[in-house]
Design an enzyme around this catalytic site. Structure first.
Site, PDB file in Angstrom:
ATOM      1  N   ASP A 105       0.856  -1.176   0.000  1.00  0.00           N
ATOM      2  CA  ASP A 105       0.000   0.000   0.000  1.00  0.00           C
ATOM      3  C   ASP A 105       0.901   1.238   0.000  1.00  0.00           C
ATOM      4  OD1 ASP A 105      -3.189   0.630   1.651  1.00  0.00           O
ATOM      5  OD2 ASP A 105      -2.109   1.761   0.107  1.00  0.00           O
TER       6      ASP A 105
HETATM    7  C1  GLC Z   1      -4.271   4.332  -0.143  1.00  0.00           C
HETATM    8  C2  GLC Z   1      -5.182   3.194   0.229  1.00  0.00           C
HETATM    9  C3  GLC Z   1      -5.281   2.110  -0.818  1.00  0.00           C
HETATM   10  C4  GLC Z   1      -5.156   2.720  -2.198  1.00  0.00           C
HETATM   11  C5  GLC Z   1      -3.751   3.277  -2.319  1.00  0.00           C
HETATM   12  C6  GLC Z   1      -3.486   3.897  -3.693  1.00  0.00           C
HETATM   13  O1  GLC Z   1      -3.499   4.730   0.948  1.00  0.00           O
HETATM   14  O2  GLC Z   1      -4.954   2.557   1.479  1.00  0.00           O
HETATM   15  O3  GLC Z   1      -6.534   1.431  -0.619  1.00  0.00           O
HETATM   16  O4  GLC Z   1      -5.389   1.737  -3.188  1.00  0.00           O
HETATM   17  O5  GLC Z   1      -3.473   4.247  -1.319  1.00  0.00           O
HETATM   18  O6  GLC Z   1      -4.260   5.040  -3.862  1.00  0.00           O
END
Ligand code: GLC
Length: 719
Positions: A267
């Site tokens: 993430d």
């Molecule tokens: C965010 C979220 C995740 C998302 C990622 C990219 O922090 O936790 O669900 O897909 O960043 O945007």
């Protein structure tokens, strides 16, 4: 490109090129970008060179065919081996045509429409150049304080699994390599991100492995069984180690046991966050832990490009580990056909025709109607079009009904409640009455004036989308006091009142449910929200939504969920003492509204619950039937829910577990025989030694309209 060609391409890559392939940055870093691109997390300072960027493997947050074509073309001109970029974005409940948030979609109990919503999202995303969506989010949730419950389909592992499958089928279709109108899915967040202590985002998750496997892993497993191409790591710890550096969770559980051999992405920033978590001294150690855990792509931090080469040179990381990660990324690019056509479905000419089409708007309107839940109706809904309506509240004319993760949707193009109602009747006055979190005397006066001449007041209340979603956690889960005050002011007029709620979590509805005559939970209904609500309020659609997350009586109950354990001193047991039982002194144990709850404009009755046998075995499943009748004045849909209870296990067993459901449509006066087959494998659970099997003994099957209101019959399993 065949596997051999991929392997030969891998052999041609330098170590620097291989390591750069493992990095994902947002659009603004890439030549050809229009400096747009969604920054959805803490933006760390990046120390990357242009050369590294031109060798990187994927792009985060791009959208728009023209921009993506420009970035890809520029990249291919500069990339020595001509390896195309992957474009990945968060398309969670729609691309530009925004569907209801997933917690709402879950309440539709409609897997077909769910799949359709993902297919439409994929079609709009792929024509705009996107290859991968960071969805479905399948984290099981039990704590409405957490902002991201809106992104989940609720508190039940079986139902979440069914929705996970439907979303993956819709996003990916059957043949990703040739069907350029689909996108690869990325199930998230592995694992158990939905269980942060205190309902506070990014907080510690700590649970037994048995609990993790019993309740939190099934939906990820279901997504993988449906062929989901990618997995995203969770920010949180599992067994005391951040998921992103958790070798046992990722290599043993995810890859070996669950059979995942696709691309694992961190993430946003989660690799580097192992430092504040306290398991890495520095970025080099964070990079080391993540690559050993099997994280293939580092999202939005650059520990890999800064330290992996050195780790290889110091023999801390074998180059084969990096080759394995790069190969998985190349294989995904191959699966998407990018070596043959690096632009895939991107089509600027077609884009404007496909995106936000009338057919797509019709689909989101239908799903929003089925996702809304009628929580109360003291006979005032549906309205008739001659009634004079006063529409009052901060959401009366608000486009903020798309919910979080709708960054490509347009609030200006969302149909407001006012517009929806005006499409049904001209007998309408409108007043804001208050803002989401503030109220003034002038606003109250305007509201009372608007209401004075009305036959019925329709309140449009809720949380603005910033009060929900990522990092949108609330310790107080009531409506803001400004809105509760507005209700009190209007209550004094003694007119029928309907409350329509726009929110992303189960709320403590004291001050709303008890002070209004009808309540519709609309969640964040998406682009066609106003029309969908008007359809329901005027009876053109009969509500059929059923809650998939319990509404607490009070936040002090949290976590409160239907599939809880009985305890040794359950309230209400025959021999229960007055005081010394599991209870609160000041509030009930039961939620205000239970899992599976939802009302209709008609009434359904259940009768003749029958089992094909009293005893079942592994080879002789149980056939179960029940008669469902529509005893009311209008056609409607009922969600017939089937639960079981295992009365005695090797470990304690929930008082109820959802095992199947049917969504049945009946005309007034119609009766249907609703049948189920219950198999032995549906009675299995994780034992204390983690073996997954069923035990012989006594069970009860429950069938009904929600997790409380059921008919029951006991049976035995013999082995
Ligand atoms: C965010 C979220 C995740 C998302 C990622 C990219 O922090 O936790 O669900 O897909 O960043 O945007």
């Amino acid at each position: 490109m065949s596997e051999n060609k991929l392997l030969s391409l891998l052999k041609q890559m330098t170590l620097d090129e291989k390591i750069a392939q493992l990095m994902q940055l947002a659009t603004p870093f890439f030549k050809g970008a229009k400096e747009q691109g969604q920054i959805t997390g803490p933006m760390a300072e990046m120390g990357v060179t242009g050369e590294i960027v031109q060798n990187s493997g994927s792009v985060l947050g791009a959208s728009g065919a023209e921009e993506i074509i420009n970035i890809q073309r520029t990249h291919l001109e500069e990339n020595r081996l001509g390896i195309p970029l992957l474009f990945m974005s968060d398309i969670v409940h729609g691309f530009k045509t925004i569907f209801p948030v997933p917690l709402a979609i879950g309440c539709s109990w409609d897997l077909e429409l769910t799949e359709k919503s993902a297919e439409i999202a994929a079609k709009e995303a792929s024509v705009s150049g996107v290859h991968v969506t960071f969805a479905p989010m399948v984290d099981l949730v039990r704590d409405p304080r957490w902002g991201r419950v809106m992104e989940s389909t609720g508190e039940d592992p079986f139902l979440n699994s069914e929705f996970a499958r439907a979303f993956v089928r819709g996003f990916q279709g059957k043949e990703l390599s040739t069907d350029v109108e689909r996108v690869a899915a990325c199930v998230k967040h592995f694992a158990a991100y939905g269980a942060p202590e205190g309902g506070r985002d990014y907080n510690t998750v700590d649970m037994s492995e048995r609990e993790l496997r019993e309740n939190y892993l099934p939906a990820y497993q279901a997504a993988l069984e449906e062929g989901c191409e990618m997995v995203m790591t969770a920010f949180n710890t599992v067994f005391g180690i951040p998921a992103t550096g958790n070798k046992r969770l990722m290599r043993q559980v995810l890859r070996e046991e669950m059979g995942f051999d696709g691309v694992l992405i961190s993430d946003w920033g989660a690799v580097k966050e192992m430092i504040p978590h306290g398991v890495a001294e520095d970025e080099k150690e964070a990079a080391h832990k993540a690559i050993i855990a099997g994280v293939d792509i580092e999202m939005m931090t650059t520990t890999y490009v800064k330290h992996l080469k050195e780790l290889v040179e110091e023999s801390m990381v074998d180059e084969s580990i990096i080759d394995e990660a790069v190969l998985r990324i190349l294989q995904l690019k191959e699966k998407l056909g990018l070596f043959e056509n690096p632009y895939r479905g991107a089509n600027p000419e077609l884009e404007s025709e496909v995106v936000m089409s009338a057919a797509h708007r019709k689909a989101t309107r239908e799903l929003a109607g089925k996702s809304s839940v009628l929580l109360k109706n003291e006979g005032i809904l549906p309205l008739n079009k001659e009634q004079k309506v006063a529409l009052i509240g901060p959401f009366a004319e608000s486009g903020d009904i798309l919910g979080p993760w709708s960054w490509l949707g347009s609030r200006d193009e969302a149909v407001t409640v006012k517009e929806g109602i005006l499409s049904k009747t001209s007998h309408l006055t409108v007043a804001k009455g208050c803002d989401v979190e503030t109220i003034t005397d002038a606003q109250v006066e305007e509201a009372i004036n608007a209401a004075n001449d009305a036959d019925v007041i329709v309140l449009a209340l809720g949380e603005d989308s910033e009060m929900s979603g990522e990092a949108g956690c609330r310790a107080n889960i009531q409506l803001p006091s400004s809105q509760l005050n507005l209700i009190d002011h209007l209550k004094s007029l003694d007119k029928p009142m309907v409350a329509v709620l726009f929110n992303g979590r189960p709320l403590d509805l004291h001050g709303v449910l008890d002070k209004t005559d009808a309540v519709v939970e609309a969640w964040y209904p998406g682009t066609e929200g106003g029309n969908a609500i008007a359809d329901l309020v005027y009876g053109d659609v009969n509500p059929s939504g059923r809650l998939t997350m319990s509404f607490p009586y009070h936040v002090g109950q949290v976590p409160v969920y239907y599939n809880h354990f009985n305890t040794g001193r359950p309230q209400g047991a025959p021999d229960a003492q007055e005081r010394y039982v599991s209870q609160y002194l000041d509030i009930p144990n039961e939620p205000l509204l239970p899992f599976g709850f939802g009302l209709s404009y008609t009434t359904f009755s259940y009768s003749d619950l029958k089992l094909s046998r009293e005893t079942m075995t592994e080879d002789e499943p149980l056939d179960i039937s029940i008669k469902l009748s529509n005893d009311g004045p209008v056609a409607g849909e009922e969600v017939v829910q089937l639960y079981i209870r295992d009365h005695s296990g090797e470990v304690i067993r929930p008082v109820k577990e959802l095992k199947d459901f049917r969504k049945i449509s009946l005309e007034p006066g119609e009766t249907a025989d609703v049948t189920f087959t219950l198999r032995e494998d549906q009675l299995r659970y994780h034992h204390s030694d983690l073996h997954y099997l069923s035990d012989p003994g006594t069970f009860t099957v429950y069938i009904g309209r929600n997790s409380k209101d059921t008919k029951e019959h006991t049976f035995k399993l013999e082995k």
